[in-house]
Motif scaffolding. Sequence first.
Motif, PDB file in Angstrom:
ATOM      1  N   UNK A  11       1.018  -1.379  -0.004  1.00  0.00           N
ATOM      2  CA  UNK A  11      -0.063  -0.075  -0.095  1.00  0.00           C
ATOM      3  C   UNK A  11       0.777   1.147  -0.117  1.00  0.00           C
ATOM      4  N   UNK A  12       0.410   2.287  -0.666  1.00  0.00           N
ATOM      5  CA  UNK A  12       1.078   3.622  -0.472  1.00  0.00           C
ATOM      6  C   UNK A  12       0.133   4.480   0.094  1.00  0.00           C
ATOM      7  N   UNK A  13       0.656   5.174   1.015  1.00  0.00           N
ATOM      8  CA  UNK A  13       0.021   6.161   1.894  1.00  0.00           C
ATOM      9  C   UNK A  13       0.518   7.512   2.215  1.00  0.00           C
ATOM     10  N   UNK A  14      -0.179   8.392   2.606  1.00  0.00           N
ATOM     11  CA  UNK A  14       0.271   9.737   3.031  1.00  0.00           C
ATOM     12  C   UNK A  14      -0.032  10.085   4.319  1.00  0.00           C
ATOM     13  N   UNK A  15       0.689   9.927   5.444  1.00  0.00           N
ATOM     14  CA  UNK A  15       0.517  10.438   6.506  1.00  0.00           C
ATOM     15  C   UNK A  15       0.811  11.770   6.902  1.00  0.00           C
ATOM     16  N   UNK A  16       1.673  12.456   5.991  1.00  0.00           N
ATOM     17  CA  UNK A  16       2.150  13.871   6.243  1.00  0.00           C
ATOM     18  C   UNK A  16       1.386  14.836   5.417  1.00  0.00           C
ATOM     19  N   UNK A  17       2.109  15.658   4.914  1.00  0.00           N
ATOM     20  CA  UNK A  17       1.399  16.649   4.004  1.00  0.00           C
ATOM     21  C   UNK A  17       0.871  16.085   2.775  1.00  0.00           C
ATOM     22  N   UNK A  18      -0.277  16.530   2.144  1.00  0.00           N
ATOM     23  CA  UNK A  18      -0.844  16.049   1.093  1.00  0.00           C
ATOM     24  C   UNK A  18      -0.091  16.278  -0.070  1.00  0.00           C
ATOM     25  N   UNK A  19       0.207  15.210  -1.173  1.00  0.00           N
ATOM     26  CA  UNK A  19       0.957  15.551  -2.161  1.00  0.00           C
ATOM     27  C   UNK A  19       0.083  16.397  -2.998  1.00  0.00           C
ATOM     28  N   UNK A  20       0.896  17.164  -3.803  1.00  0.00           N
ATOM     29  CA  UNK A  20       0.139  18.114  -4.855  1.00  0.00           C
ATOM     30  C   UNK A  20      -0.172  17.321  -6.002  1.00  0.00           C
ATOM     31  N   UNK A  21      -0.941  17.839  -6.735  1.00  0.00           N
ATOM     32  CA  UNK A  21      -1.607  17.286  -8.118  1.00  0.00           C
ATOM     33  C   UNK A  21      -0.606  17.087  -9.059  1.00  0.00           C
ATOM     34  N   UNK A  46      -6.415   8.872   0.444  1.00  0.00           N
ATOM     35  CA  UNK A  46      -5.952  10.160   0.865  1.00  0.00           C
ATOM     36  C   UNK A  46      -4.462  10.422   0.470  1.00  0.00           C
ATOM     37  N   UNK A  47      -4.124  10.558  -0.573  1.00  0.00           N
ATOM     38  CA  UNK A  47      -2.658  10.927  -1.158  1.00  0.00           C
ATOM     39  C   UNK A  47      -2.696  12.277  -1.522  1.00  0.00           C
ATOM     40  N   UNK A  48      -3.556  13.088  -1.909  1.00  0.00           N
ATOM     41  CA  UNK A  48      -3.429  14.393  -2.801  1.00  0.00           C
ATOM     42  C   UNK A  48      -4.141  15.278  -1.950  1.00  0.00           C
ATOM     43  N   UNK A  49      -3.382  16.512  -1.705  1.00  0.00           N
ATOM     44  CA  UNK A  49      -4.057  17.541  -1.076  1.00  0.00           C
ATOM     45  C   UNK A  49      -5.261  18.043  -1.881  1.00  0.00           C
ATOM     46  N   UNK A  56      -6.579  14.558   3.998  1.00  0.00           N
ATOM     47  CA  UNK A  56      -7.548  14.097   4.662  1.00  0.00           C
ATOM     48  C   UNK A  56      -7.399  14.420   6.149  1.00  0.00           C
ATOM     49  N   UNK A  57      -8.288  14.139   7.007  1.00  0.00           N
ATOM     50  CA  UNK A  57      -8.326  14.644   8.583  1.00  0.00           C
ATOM     51  C   UNK A  57      -7.368  13.598   9.023  1.00  0.00           C
ATOM     52  N   UNK A  58      -6.652  13.975  10.197  1.00  0.00           N
ATOM     53  CA  UNK A  58      -5.975  13.240  11.119  1.00  0.00           C
ATOM     54  C   UNK A  58      -6.471  11.710  11.215  1.00  0.00           C
ATOM     55  N   UNK A  85       2.963  17.139   8.939  1.00  0.00           N
ATOM     56  CA  UNK A  85       1.557  16.734   9.519  1.00  0.00           C
ATOM     57  C   UNK A  85       1.718  15.452  10.063  1.00  0.00           C
ATOM     58  N   UNK A  86       2.769  14.541   9.834  1.00  0.00           N
ATOM     59  CA  UNK A  86       2.575  13.517  10.400  1.00  0.00           C
ATOM     60  C   UNK A  86       2.098  12.993  11.878  1.00  0.00           C
ATOM     61  N   UNK A  87       2.661  13.710  12.649  1.00  0.00           N
ATOM     62  CA  UNK A  87       2.423  13.538  14.304  1.00  0.00           C
ATOM     63  C   UNK A  87       1.066  13.894  14.725  1.00  0.00           C
ATOM     64  N   UNK A  88       0.397  14.458  13.709  1.00  0.00           N
ATOM     65  CA  UNK A  88      -1.332  14.942  13.965  1.00  0.00           C
ATOM     66  C   UNK A  88      -1.872  13.587  14.279  1.00  0.00           C
TER      67      UNK A  88
END
Length: 288
Positions: A11-21, A46-49, A56-58, A85-88
């Motif tokens: 799986x590919x995830x995004x726990x910190x800042x959302x990626x740009x398009x 929840x990959x992209x800002x 996405x929300x925390x 944003x990851x520690x959120x």
Amino acid sequence: MKPLQNHDKVALVCCSNGLSRQSENIIKSLCNALKSIGLEIVLSPFLYAGSSIFSGTAKERADILMGYYKDSSIKAIFDVSGGDLANEILPNIDFSIIKNSDKLFWGYSDLTTVINAIYKKTGKSSVLYQVRNLVYNHSQWQTKYFSDTIYGKGKPLFSPEFHFIRQPIDKEQIKGTLIGGNIRCLLKLAGTPYFPDTKNTILFLESRSGQVPQMVAFFSQLQQMGVLKHIKALLLGTFTEMEVKSNSPSIEELALFYVPSQIPIAKTSQIGHGTDSLGLIMGDEFIL
């Protein structure tokens, strides 16, 4: 580290800042690179800002991460983000699920917060590595090292070269559990339940941004927390901005000043934010 098998799902995830398009082509290339070495890919929704930096929300980001941990068909989780944003998400993680899982979490930079929280709460290892390196300017050998390592054909991805800035007193090998990561992001965990026990560990530190004033502040905080006097050794990675700008004092000189004189210090140029960076298994035994 348990080797993956051909056709395993990751799986590919995004726990910190959302990626740009604008990153969509990079993620498509990454998916193709992973497929080319035999892996199947699942993408987090929840990959992209969106309209702001959040993908996405925390809770949403943590819940999808937990869902992948609970999904027995997914064998590894790669975070493709970084930022702030990851520690959120940490209060929303069910660490009991991670403790009972044998899959590895991979991430770097801001994911230092998640990696060290996992170790503190579960004793489990994670990998400090940005999987997007497979599609950047060192993609050929990065893909080879990555593929050989995940499939159990040696550990070239986890074998950085290093040299001592301050030798061990007895000149013997130093063994200890490896903790740490990005210095700024590690210190986000200070004063929280997620900061790892540093006693008898090898502390790894690196940084992309920041010059002498920031590093003095960070080392001072680590010193005042009592972290530096309890470790077995310090391993420095790359400190990109300091090294590009040839800051004085250097990161090596700062480390020699702040780390007690009996504690060995080593340096590697192969771990950090560069696209040529190798990886480290954090929470596992490391030998200097």
